[in-house]
Design an enzyme around this catalytic site. Sequence first.
Site, PDB file in Angstrom:
ATOM      1  N   GLY A  56       5.171  -1.397  -4.753  1.00 35.87           N
ATOM      2  CA  GLY A  56       6.530  -1.684  -5.198  1.00 35.87           C
ATOM      3  C   GLY A  56       7.384  -0.438  -5.052  1.00 35.87           C
ATOM      4  O   GLY A  56       7.075   0.593  -5.638  1.00 35.87           O
ATOM      5  N   SER A  57       8.450  -0.494  -4.271  1.00 40.68           N
ATOM      6  CA  SER A  57       9.149   0.729  -3.934  1.00 40.68           C
ATOM      7  C   SER A  57      10.471   0.433  -3.226  1.00 40.68           C
ATOM      8  O   SER A  57      10.996  -0.668  -3.326  1.00 40.68           O
ATOM      9  CB  SER A  57       8.256   1.587  -3.035  1.00 40.68           C
ATOM     10  OG  SER A  57       7.627   0.766  -2.054  1.00 40.68           O
TER      11      SER A  57
END
Length: 231
Positions: free
Chosen positions: A188-189
């Site tokens: 997640g980024s």
Amino acid sequence: MSNPLKIIAVPMHPEGRKFVAAFTVGAVLFGWLWAPLFWIGAGLTVWCYYFFRDPVRSVPQLEGAVLSPADGVVSMITRMVPPDELALERKECVRVSIFMDVFNCHVNRMPIEGLITRVSYHHGKFLNASLDKASEHNERNALTIRSETGAEIGVVQIAGLVARRIVCFANEGDTLRGGDRFGLIRFGSRLDIYLPPGVSPQATLGQTTVAGETILANLRHPDVTWKERRV
């Protein structure tokens, strides 16, 4: 009619093998303690497999196209001077930010064909990647790419609140094609793309992007016909 196996049996990036193996072992061990834990672990293992999925993409063969380097949602479009780490021209340009949640494919792809002139890794914090200040304070890896026409684009991989590991397969001096894989981020980024000064984005805020397929901008004429290349 499409083959359903092509939808279910999506290829997995080699980077995910050790994680899937660990989730599998964990599911078995916890299942010995209490049977329902096995099925919870099995579900998490399937999620881990799909997190590291690496599907084939159809890359638009449109001269001058700037492709999305990530699956996700366009979370910000803003004008700013590029950060020093990219060593780009110190002029105001457009930055397009793409946020990836834990359900997106996290394999990152080249936005244009070109020479990687700079790779710069910076340690930092793990703030929510959707925040604007994440570009400055979070752990990140910056790449500067020069096209054959001399235009330069900056791409920054930014770790998020959950993501704790940025992986980059590309090195300074490498020449890659648009749509080629260059890295990934776990879990997640966000990715920031800095367009050359004077280039306007074709993407819109809130738009869903597909890495290697969605066109974010065009460095040349926007009406040229395009073909597809599968990689």
